[in-house]
Design a protein around this motif. Structure first.
Motif, short mmCIF file in Angstrom:
data_model
loop_
_atom_site.label_atom_id
_atom_site.label_comp_id
_atom_site.label_asym_id
_atom_site.label_seq_id
_atom_site.Cartn_x
_atom_site.Cartn_y
_atom_site.Cartn_z
N THR A 257 39.12 51.47 37.21
CA THR A 257 39.09 52.64 36.31
C THR A 257 38.01 52.48 35.26
O THR A 257 38.22 52.75 34.08
CB THR A 257 40.47 52.89 35.66
N GLY A 258 36.85 52.03 35.69
CA GLY A 258 35.69 51.93 34.81
C GLY A 258 35.58 50.67 34.00
O GLY A 258 34.58 50.45 33.32
N GLU A 259 36.59 49.80 34.06
CA GLU A 259 36.60 48.58 33.26
C GLU A 259 36.43 47.36 34.14
O GLU A 259 37.08 47.26 35.20
CB GLU A 259 37.90 48.47 32.46
N PRO A 260 35.60 46.39 33.72
CA PRO A 260 35.45 45.18 34.52
C PRO A 260 36.70 44.31 34.45
O PRO A 260 37.32 44.16 33.40
CB PRO A 260 34.25 44.47 33.87
N VAL A 261 37.08 43.76 35.59
CA VAL A 261 38.21 42.84 35.69
C VAL A 261 37.72 41.64 36.49
O VAL A 261 37.23 41.79 37.62
CB VAL A 261 39.42 43.48 36.39
N THR A 262 37.84 40.47 35.92
CA THR A 262 37.27 39.30 36.59
C THR A 262 38.00 38.97 37.87
O THR A 262 39.20 39.21 38.01
CB THR A 262 37.32 38.06 35.67
N ALA A 263 37.25 38.40 38.80
CA ALA A 263 37.86 37.96 40.06
C ALA A 263 38.92 36.91 39.78
O ALA A 263 39.96 36.88 40.45
CB ALA A 263 36.78 37.41 40.98
N ASP A 264 38.69 36.07 38.78
CA ASP A 264 39.69 35.04 38.44
C ASP A 264 41.00 35.67 38.01
O ASP A 264 42.08 35.17 38.37
CB ASP A 264 39.16 34.14 37.33
N ALA A 265 40.95 36.76 37.25
CA ALA A 265 42.17 37.42 36.80
C ALA A 265 42.94 38.00 37.98
O ALA A 265 44.18 37.89 38.04
CB ALA A 265 41.83 38.51 35.79
N VAL A 266 42.23 38.61 38.91
CA VAL A 266 42.88 39.17 40.09
C VAL A 266 43.47 38.06 40.94
O VAL A 266 44.63 38.13 41.38
CB VAL A 266 41.89 40.02 40.91
N GLN A 267 42.69 37.02 41.17
CA GLN A 267 43.15 35.92 42.02
C GLN A 267 44.36 35.22 41.41
O GLN A 267 45.31 34.87 42.11
CB GLN A 267 42.01 34.93 42.25
N SER A 268 44.35 35.03 40.10
CA SER A 268 45.47 34.36 39.43
C SER A 268 46.75 35.17 39.56
O SER A 268 47.82 34.63 39.89
CB SER A 268 45.13 34.12 37.96
N ALA A 269 46.65 36.48 39.32
CA ALA A 269 47.83 37.34 39.41
C ALA A 269 48.36 37.40 40.84
O ALA A 269 49.58 37.34 41.07
CB ALA A 269 47.49 38.74 38.91
N GLN A 270 47.46 37.49 41.81
CA GLN A 270 47.92 37.59 43.19
C GLN A 270 48.41 36.25 43.71
O GLN A 270 49.34 36.21 44.52
CB GLN A 270 46.81 38.16 44.06
N ALA A 271 47.84 35.14 43.25
CA ALA A 271 48.35 33.83 43.66
C ALA A 271 49.79 33.65 43.22
O ALA A 271 50.63 33.13 43.97
CB ALA A 271 47.47 32.72 43.08
N ALA A 272 50.11 34.10 42.00
CA ALA A 272 51.48 34.03 41.52
C ALA A 272 52.40 34.91 42.37
O ALA A 272 53.54 34.55 42.68
CB ALA A 272 51.55 34.43 40.05
N TRP A 273 51.90 36.08 42.74
CA TRP A 273 52.68 37.02 43.56
C TRP A 273 52.94 36.43 44.95
O TRP A 273 54.03 36.53 45.49
CB TRP A 273 51.92 38.33 43.66
N TYR A 274 51.93 35.79 45.53
CA TYR A 274 52.11 35.14 46.83
C TYR A 274 53.15 34.03 46.74
O TYR A 274 53.95 33.83 47.67
CB TYR A 274 50.79 34.57 47.34
N HIS A 275 53.13 33.29 45.64
CA HIS A 275 54.11 32.22 45.45
C HIS A 275 55.53 32.78 45.42
O HIS A 275 56.47 32.13 45.92
CB HIS A 275 53.81 31.47 44.15
N GLU A 276 55.68 33.99 44.88
CA GLU A 276 57.00 34.62 44.80
C GLU A 276 57.40 35.27 46.12
O GLU A 276 58.58 35.58 46.32
CB GLU A 276 56.98 35.69 43.70
#
Length: 298
Positions: A257-276
């Motif tokens: 939505t027009g704002e930069p989001v780092t790959a690290d932030a996405v990867q960290s959030a999804q890694a936690a989700w995969y763990h769950e």
């Protein structure tokens, strides 16, 4: 009716008969890509009616759809299987309900992985919950979660092979489609795809021109003056650009939505989700086995 529901009805006012639709109008049936095509087709010479994406249509919406089908001049549809979601919304079923004077035309669902070979979309009925941040998966992160680490990048030959596989599949799907677009991807560039399933404006403008030509219309496409399907822009990896000899700006990060989001932030959030959700990881790895094998072999 909730405010959100009322706002939605107003957004699709002509579909819900809250406003009069123009004579000789066109509807475009399909997923979110259908609306992008409708936008570039819309003009005084080629009026269109905005309708909800097919996956949002309910039983209560069917009379509104049938009312339009009995009245519009053209129905443009992506390929949709018969009895989609339990409703008569298949392409064949929809075109069969057009007015005798109407004309139908089919267009492809555009999906191309050659520019984002690390990306996957996975719909899992056992887990309808979407992953956090973006509704896309990185095969490298999925493999890491499964204890099967992959290289962080692919070489030129592997990237091009993935692109050729994707192009071959798009061409195969176009064999039963009226208007093709696969030739644009013979030499791909990042302006063609924002993610693996969100094409950019050059795709829509070209497809719009071809649709109008196929229908024998003298109208011209409408450049909306803004990027379409741009709410999510995937990383533009430098190694992918090098594989395709692209002299273009690259970034490992997302734009949401027009704002930069780092790959690290996405990867960290999804890694936690995969763990769950280890059961999802196991199913996803099985489903992506050919892709993961290509990465391991590169």
């Amino acid at each position: 009716m909730t405010p959100a529901a009322e706002a939605r009805r107003q957004h699709y006012a002509e579909f819900y008969d809250l406003a009069e639709h123009p004579a000789g109008a066109t509807i475009v049936v399909g997923n979110c890509q259908a609306e992008s095509l409708r936008i570039v087709l819309q003009s005084p010479e080629f009026p269109t009616v905005r309708i909800p994406p097919v996956h949002e249509l309910t039983a209560e919406d069917l009379p509104h759809l049938d009312r339009l089908l009995s009245d519009v001049a053209f129905v443009i549809s992506q390929p949709i299987k018969d009895d989609y979601r339990g409703f008569p919304l298949g392409t064949r079923q929809i075109l069969a309900r057009m007015a005798p004077t109407a004309r139908g035309l089919t267009i492809p669902i555009v999906r191309y992985t050659g520019l984002h070979p690390f990306q996957a979309v996975i719909r899992d009925p056992a887990l309808p919950e979407a992953p956090p941040v973006v509704d896309y998966h990185d095969v490298r992160e999925l493999a890491r979660a499964a204890g099967l680490p992959l290289p962080e990048s692919l070489g030129r030959a592997a990237v091009r092979a993935i692109g050729e596989d994707s192009l071959t599949e798009l061409r195969r799907r176009e064999e039963v489609i009226d208007v093709a677009i696969s030739d644009l991807f013979v030499q791909p560039s990042f302006d063609l795809m924002r993610t693996i399933n969100h094409p950019g404006n050059p795709v829509w403008l070209t497809l719009g021109e071809r649709v109008l030509s196929a229908l024998g219309s003298a109208a011209t496409v409408n450049d909306p003056g803004r990027p379409l399907l741009s709410s999510i822009i995937a990383p533009r990896e430098s190694w992918v650009a090098a594989a395709w000899d692209l002299d273009t700006e690259t970034s490992p990060d997302w734009v949401i939505t027009g704002e930069p989001v780092t790959a690290d932030a996405v990867q960290s959030a999804q890694a936690a989700w995969y763990h769950e959700h280890p059961e999802f990881v196991a199913r996803a790895v099985r489903r992506l086995a050919p892709t993961l094998e290509r990465w391991r072999a590169a």
